[in-house]
Design an enzyme around this catalytic site. Structure first.
Site, mmCIF file in Angstrom:
data_model
loop_
_atom_site.group_PDB
_atom_site.id
_atom_site.type_symbol
_atom_site.label_atom_id
_atom_site.label_comp_id
_atom_site.label_asym_id
_atom_site.label_seq_id
_atom_site.Cartn_x
_atom_site.Cartn_y
_atom_site.Cartn_z
ATOM 1 N N GLY A 242 0.774 -1.179 -0.087
ATOM 2 C CA GLY A 242 0.091 0.015 0.084
ATOM 3 C C GLY A 242 0.803 1.370 -0.177
ATOM 4 C CD GLU A 278 -0.011 -9.314 1.622
ATOM 5 O OE1 GLU A 278 -0.743 -8.323 1.187
ATOM 6 O OE2 GLU A 278 -0.150 -10.116 2.369
ATOM 7 N N GLY A 280 3.735 -3.738 -3.870
ATOM 8 C CA GLY A 280 3.573 -3.854 -5.441
ATOM 9 C C GLY A 280 3.805 -2.723 -5.972
ATOM 10 N NE ARG A 281 -0.029 2.264 -6.106
ATOM 11 C CZ ARG A 281 -1.277 2.293 -6.831
ATOM 12 N NH1 ARG A 281 -1.121 2.840 -8.222
ATOM 13 N NH2 ARG A 281 -2.249 1.820 -6.428
ATOM 14 N NE ARG A 318 -2.865 2.994 -11.496
ATOM 15 C CZ ARG A 318 -2.768 4.144 -10.838
ATOM 16 N NH1 ARG A 318 -2.013 4.922 -11.548
ATOM 17 N NH2 ARG A 318 -3.142 4.432 -9.809
ATOM 18 C CE1 TYR A 322 -8.960 1.887 -9.587
ATOM 19 C CE2 TYR A 322 -6.998 1.812 -11.071
ATOM 20 C CZ TYR A 322 -7.773 1.217 -10.294
ATOM 21 O OH TYR A 322 -7.970 -0.168 -10.406
ATOM 22 C CB CYS A 348 -15.674 3.646 -30.117
ATOM 23 S SG CYS A 348 -14.701 3.195 -31.560
HETATM 24 N N1 LLP Z 1 -1.724 -7.051 -0.749
HETATM 25 C C1 LLP Z 1 -3.038 -7.081 -0.996
HETATM 26 C C2 LLP Z 1 -3.831 -7.960 -0.197
HETATM 27 C C3 LLP Z 1 -3.497 -6.194 -1.857
HETATM 28 O O1 LLP Z 1 -4.866 -6.215 -2.060
HETATM 29 C C4 LLP Z 1 -2.658 -5.278 -2.733
HETATM 30 C C5 LLP Z 1 -3.234 -4.383 -3.645
HETATM 31 C C6 LLP Z 1 -1.355 -5.425 -2.234
HETATM 32 C C7 LLP Z 1 -0.855 -6.380 -1.487
HETATM 33 C C8 LLP Z 1 -0.370 -4.428 -2.981
HETATM 34 O O2 LLP Z 1 -0.713 -3.152 -2.980
HETATM 35 P P1 LLP Z 1 0.314 -1.742 -3.521
HETATM 36 O O3 LLP Z 1 1.578 -1.997 -2.568
HETATM 37 O O4 LLP Z 1 0.544 -1.936 -4.779
HETATM 38 O O5 LLP Z 1 -0.499 -0.691 -3.258
HETATM 39 N N2 LLP Z 1 -5.390 -1.437 -9.557
HETATM 40 C C9 LLP Z 1 -5.082 -0.330 -8.596
HETATM 41 C C10 LLP Z 1 -4.385 -0.765 -7.347
HETATM 42 C C11 LLP Z 1 -5.146 -1.812 -6.755
HETATM 43 C C12 LLP Z 1 -4.442 -2.462 -5.523
HETATM 44 C C13 LLP Z 1 -5.275 -3.567 -4.934
HETATM 45 N N3 LLP Z 1 -4.496 -4.300 -3.824
HETATM 46 C C14 LLP Z 1 -4.156 1.101 -9.118
HETATM 47 O O6 LLP Z 1 -4.224 1.014 -10.473
HETATM 48 O O7 LLP Z 1 -4.101 1.913 -8.577
#
Ligand code: LLP
Length: 423
Positions: A242, A278, A280-281, A318, A322, A348
């Site tokens: 997150g 966890e 990701g981004r 995105r 969003y 379209c």
């Molecule tokens: N762990 C869990 C349980 C999650 O649901 C998520 C993301 C993460 C880890 C990783 O979160 P991060 O570190 O990436 O923030 N598609 C959206 C983002 C959706 C995130 C969903 N869950 C966007 O493009 O902004």
């Protein structure tokens, strides 16, 4: 910090000019930097270690960018994988990430997926509800093993960000409530086929303020202590992902060092816990760009200027989904005075608008532009909408690059379909 910069008047990924990739692979195409992926992972993990969090499991969130080469790059550094489907577990395994570094999360795991995860021997299944707990117990019994489980708890904390990606409020579908957690944990502790290891939370994504994390993590620490006080063993604390990243439209958000220092403080003195994360981004977003070509510039006499690209909302959703901001940079740097443009794709519907009134230098057909910070939730969310072939992906390493997912042919696109044989 990332490895996309202008060299000799042209935007490069590491030592590779983006125009070279465009010529070889065509556009649109995602381009990732190996050095940036590696740097982001290392900075994140080192910050946690420095903050006194021991030997944390950094389970990269596969959903952000699940390309097997990306996973392999991170896995080689010791990263684990946070997965939410059988497909993601299979990707992690294909990338050589060992099962004991794989976390299986998600609110709606099916019987088949749970069975696959247990047979694979994943490190933890994050349980999100009581019905799911029952299902996991049933499947574990049928396989005659004990399922390693972690309870995902909903800490009921509002975490800024976009409403569609906030997950930590009681009204969101994720996790068991604090009230349920102790009872379910105790039941699981007495179950022959369940092995409760600890608790987890994940409050949302693109969070650029540490306060909600701190509130949630303090509650999680309290829960660990409360469970222990009732005689239960808690050895794992998964704090989710997150952490937000700079999308160029904002001042620098707190980075991994600030985040880790805050957690070090909140968790000081909490013993015998292995932490899991966890992210990701924060690993992938600024390690990738979407490279696109200008198809044409449509200037209405009344004044609106539409820069029409060959990339569309199906390639990068995105902004449409969003209202997300992505910096758009011409690949060939210029000093020409920027003029406001609406940057759009060929799909379209009006939603296929990346941005409105964005000042950009004059661009013409054939010019290349790069959507910055597109390495996370870019290709991973792409579709074939409007029957546009799935966007390819390239990984750069210094002055060389590899096509790590090629563009499908039109025949491949149609190959899964079988005309119904009736009239
Ligand atoms: N762990 C869990 C349980 C999650 O649901 C998520 C993301 C993460 C880890 C990783 O979160 P991060 O570190 O990436 O923030 N598609 C959206 C983002 C959706 C995130 C969903 N869950 C966007 O493009 O902004």
């Amino acid at each position: 910090m990332n490895h996309f910069e202008v060299r000799g008047g042209e935007l490069h990924c590491e030592a590779t000019p983006l125009s070279r990739i465009a010529r070889a692979v065509g556009t649109p195409v995602y381009v990732y930097s190996r050095a940036t992926l590696e740097r982001h992972y290392t900075v994140f993990r080192d910050a946690l270690v420095l903050a006194g969090l021991g030997d944390p499991l950094v389970a990269y969130a596969v959903k952000a960018n699940g390309n097997v080469s990306v996973l392999r790059t991170l896995g080689n550094l010791g990263a684990g994988a946070d997965t939410v489907s059988e497909g993601e577990i299979r990707r992690a395994l294909a990338a050589g990430i060992p099962p004991d570094r794989i976390v299986f999360s998600g609110v709606g795991k099916t019987r088949g997926e749970i069975e696959f995860a247990l047979r694979t021997g994943v490190s933890e299944i994050n349980v999100e509800s009581e019905p799911e707990l029952k299902l996991i117990a049933e499947v574990a019994e049928s396989l005659a093993l004990r399922a390693p489980i972690v309870f995902r708890v909903n800490p009921d904390v509002a975490a800024g960000g976009h409403a569609k990606i906030a997950t930590g409020k009681a009204e969101n579908k994720f996790g068991v409530s604090f009230a349920e957690a102790a009872r379910l944990y105790a039941n699981a502790s007495n179950h022959p086929h369940l092995n409760p290891l600890g608790v987890a939370c994940h409050i949302g994504s693109q969070i650029t303020d540490l306060a909600p994390f701190e509130a949630a993590f303090s509650r999680m620490r309290g829960l660990v202590e409360a469970l222990r006080a009732e005689g239960m063993t808690v050895e794992r604390l998964d704090l989710g992902g997150g952490l937000g990243v700079p999308y160029f439209d904002m001042p620098d958000p707190p980075g991994p060092a600030d985040y880790a220092a805050m957690i070090g403080k909140v968790m000081a003195g909490l013993e015998s816990v292995r932490f899991a994360f966890e992210p990701g981004r924060v690993i992938a977003a600024n390690a990738g760009v979407l490279l696109a070509s200008v198809t044409h510039l449509h200037e209405r006499p009344e004044g609106r200027r539409f820069l029409v690209l060959d990339a569309a909302m199906n390639d990068l959703i995105r902004p449409a989904m969003y209202d997300a901001y992505h910096d758009i940079r011409p690949v060939r740097a210029t000093d020409a005075t920027p003029v406001p443009c609406d940057v759009v794709g060929p799909i379209c519907e009006t939603g296929d608008t990346f941005t409105r009134d964005r000042p950009l230098p004059p661009l013409k057909a054939g010019d290349l532009v790069a959507f910055m910070s597109a390495g996370a939730y870019g290709a991973a969310m792409a579709s074939e909408y409007n029957s546009r072939p799935l966007v390819p992906e390239v990984l750069v390493d210094g002055d060389r690059f590899a096509v790590i997912r090629r563009r499908p042919t039109y025949d491949e696109m149609l190959a899964l379909e079988t005309p119904a044989q009736w009239r």
